[in-house]
Design a protein around this motif. Structure first.
Motif, PDB file in Angstrom:
ATOM      1  N   SER A  82      13.591  36.563  34.399  1.00  0.00           N
ATOM      2  CA  SER A  82      14.168  35.206  34.317  1.00  0.00           C
ATOM      3  C   SER A  82      15.497  35.143  35.063  1.00  0.00           C
ATOM      4  CB  SER A  82      14.362  34.814  32.854  1.00  0.00           C
ATOM      5  OG  SER A  82      13.127  34.787  32.174  1.00  0.00           O
ATOM      6  N   LEU A  83      16.330  36.179  34.905  1.00  0.00           N
ATOM      7  CA  LEU A  83      17.615  36.188  35.609  1.00  0.00           C
ATOM      8  C   LEU A  83      17.420  36.257  37.123  1.00  0.00           C
ATOM      9  CD1 LEU A  83      19.693  38.565  33.299  1.00  0.00           C
ATOM     10  CD2 LEU A  83      19.947  36.085  33.558  1.00  0.00           C
ATOM     11  N   ILE A  84      16.442  37.090  37.537  1.00  0.00           N
ATOM     12  CA  ILE A  84      16.155  37.163  38.983  1.00  0.00           C
ATOM     13  C   ILE A  84      15.723  35.805  39.501  1.00  0.00           C
ATOM     14  CG2 ILE A  84      14.560  38.120  40.690  1.00  0.00           C
ATOM     15  CD1 ILE A  84      14.582  40.718  39.105  1.00  0.00           C
ATOM     16  N   GLY A  85      14.825  35.141  38.766  1.00  0.00           N
ATOM     17  CA  GLY A  85      14.363  33.817  39.186  1.00  0.00           C
ATOM     18  C   GLY A  85      15.495  32.792  39.196  1.00  0.00           C
ATOM     19  N   LEU A  86      16.349  32.835  38.149  1.00  0.00           N
ATOM     20  CA  LEU A  86      17.472  31.892  38.071  1.00  0.00           C
ATOM     21  C   LEU A  86      18.429  32.083  39.237  1.00  0.00           C
ATOM     22  CD1 LEU A  86      19.182  29.787  36.520  1.00  0.00           C
ATOM     23  CD2 LEU A  86      20.214  31.708  35.268  1.00  0.00           C
ATOM     24  N   PHE A  87      18.796  33.341  39.499  1.00  0.00           N
ATOM     25  CA  PHE A  87      19.743  33.599  40.587  1.00  0.00           C
ATOM     26  C   PHE A  87      19.125  33.286  41.952  1.00  0.00           C
ATOM     27  CE2 PHE A  87      21.799  36.986  37.697  1.00  0.00           C
ATOM     28  CZ  PHE A  87      22.539  35.990  37.061  1.00  0.00           C
TER      29      PHE A  87
ATOM     30  N   VAL B 157      17.034  30.963  42.653  1.00  0.00           N
ATOM     31  CA  VAL B 157      17.063  29.505  42.868  1.00  0.00           C
ATOM     32  C   VAL B 157      18.487  29.002  43.023  1.00  0.00           C
ATOM     33  CG1 VAL B 157      16.528  27.272  41.811  1.00  0.00           C
ATOM     34  CG2 VAL B 157      14.882  29.166  41.671  1.00  0.00           C
ATOM     35  N   ARG B 158      19.379  29.460  42.133  1.00  0.00           N
ATOM     36  CA  ARG B 158      20.760  28.948  42.125  1.00  0.00           C
ATOM     37  C   ARG B 158      21.515  29.317  43.396  1.00  0.00           C
ATOM     38  NH1 ARG B 158      24.590  26.946  38.785  1.00  0.00           N
ATOM     39  NH2 ARG B 158      26.748  27.671  39.042  1.00  0.00           N
ATOM     40  N   TYR B 159      21.281  30.554  43.874  1.00  0.00           N
ATOM     41  CA  TYR B 159      22.056  31.012  45.024  1.00  0.00           C
ATOM     42  C   TYR B 159      21.201  31.122  46.287  1.00  0.00           C
ATOM     43  CZ  TYR B 159      25.455  32.074  41.420  1.00  0.00           C
ATOM     44  OH  TYR B 159      26.340  31.966  40.384  1.00  0.00           O
TER      45      TYR B 159
ATOM     46  N   SER C 246      28.912  27.766  43.440  1.00  0.00           N
ATOM     47  CA  SER C 246      30.118  28.548  43.725  1.00  0.00           C
ATOM     48  C   SER C 246      29.768  30.036  43.829  1.00  0.00           C
ATOM     49  CB  SER C 246      31.154  28.335  42.615  1.00  0.00           C
ATOM     50  OG  SER C 246      32.256  29.194  42.802  1.00  0.00           O
ATOM     51  N   ARG C 247      30.358  30.658  44.855  1.00  0.00           N
ATOM     52  CA  ARG C 247      30.166  32.087  45.044  1.00  0.00           C
ATOM     53  C   ARG C 247      31.475  32.847  44.945  1.00  0.00           C
ATOM     54  NH1 ARG C 247      26.301  29.398  47.752  1.00  0.00           N
ATOM     55  NH2 ARG C 247      24.187  30.313  47.913  1.00  0.00           N
ATOM     56  N   ASP C 248      32.424  32.229  44.236  1.00  0.00           N
ATOM     57  CA  ASP C 248      33.723  32.873  44.084  1.00  0.00           C
ATOM     58  C   ASP C 248      33.589  34.145  43.259  1.00  0.00           C
ATOM     59  OD1 ASP C 248      34.813  30.806  45.494  1.00  0.00           O
ATOM     60  OD2 ASP C 248      35.467  29.671  43.714  1.00  0.00           O
TER      61      ASP C 248
END
Length: 314
Positions: free
Chosen positions: A38-43, A45-47, A54-56
């Motif tokens: 789920s985290l892999i899928g979320l990241f 899509v988000r990034y 934001s990529r700060d």
């Protein structure tokens, strides 16, 4: 064609516990896999490329705290799973107050069992249901492994060592017995069966089997025939340790150590008598290595154990 079993029946209390642990591990592994996916899928899509997210750089304290929490959670989960799994082994290691003791000897390529009353079996083992059974296991030649999948138990049987395997039967039925350690060219043929019977049926089965001398009687005859009685009986003129009451006691050795007179000690004293010499005695006993079969060693040990039981009864 017969019906194929995808999951073997749980035929012992250890099997029920083992299946519970397996199910628990599958659930925990599945949840962790789902979380990571789920985290892999979320990241992803988000990034994704072109995303305005934001990529700060994250604050150092956040990364440190996240890593600490994740590490502690992983260690805590590992310790909990280890304690959960080890509890079964600790429970099986405790000698039961009452049990049915059966001696089993592995040899190329068969399992030989002997019941307390002298009944013998080859590649079969009849046991009563809803009872704790304790197997005293020895190997006559090479390493074997006593394995009953339906019990979820496996015990290596090593030459020169006596091992014990305990289980509490749950279900009446017939279950496959294997050797799970490669032991020679006919290893795959070293199979048998364990028959779990109702207590009344087991008692009836015992009465219908031809009875030989029981282990204690066999051991007593060997004790005399091999000349052991000439030194260790009370009337002997040779100064050697008396064996009445010795089994299970603490024995002082000539080097100052104390050792418990258990099955291993009795066996070593017969095969390697000069290794652990009893305090106050000379190392004059000859070795019986190669002069006794595995079955004869089992019988002698049973007889010496019976001497302690007789002494206690007095």
């Amino acid at each position: 064609m017969g019906e194929v079993e995808i999951v073997l029946p749980a035929a012992s209390s250890a099997a029920v516990s083992t299946d519970g642990k397996l199910l628990g591990l599958l659930v925990i592994s599945g949840l962790i896999t789902l979380l990571v996916a789920s985290l892999i899928g979320l990241f992803a899509v988000r990034y994704r490329r072109g995303s305005k997210a934001s990529r700060d750089r994250l604050p150092n304290w956040f990364a440190r705290d996240l890593e600490t929490v994740w590490t502690l959670a992983t260690v805590g989960l590992f310790v909990a799973i280890f304690a959960w799994a080890a509890s079964q082994d600790f429970a099986l290691a405790v000698p039961p107050a009452n049990s049915v003791e059966i001696h089993v000897v592995g040899k190329q390529w068969m399992w030989k069992a002997e019941h307390p009353s002298g009944q013998r079996e080859i590649n079969e083992l009849h046991v009563p249901a809803e009872e704790t059974v304790e197997l005293v296991l020895n190997s006559q030649d090479v390493i074997h492994s006593f394995y009953v999948p339906a019990f979820r138990l496996k015990q290596d049987v090593v030459p020169g060592h006596t091992t014990r395997m305990r289980f509490h039967t749950e279900k009446i039925g017939t279950y496959r017995l294997f050797c799970a350690e490669y032991c020679g060219t006919q290893h795959s043929a070293m199979i048998g069966r364990v028959v779990v019977m109702a207590k009344e049926d087991y008692a009836d089965w015992l009465t219908r089997q031809p009875e030989g001398d029981d282990l204690q009687e066999d051991g007593k005859k060997l004790f005399v025939a091999k000349g052991c009685a000439g030194c260790h009986y009370g009337s002997s003129k040779v100064r050697a340790p008396r064996l009445a009451g010795v089994y299970g006691s603490q024995v002082p050795l000539s080097d100052g150590r104390m050792i418990t007179a258990d099955d291993e000690y009795i066996r070593d004293s017969i095969l390697q008598p000069k290794r652990d010499v009893v305090a106050g005695f000379e190392p004059i006993m000859p070795s019986f290595a190669g002069a006794l079969s595995e079955g004869e060693l089992v019988s002698l040990t049973a007889y010496i154990r019976s001497l302690a039981e007789t002494e206690t009864a007095r």
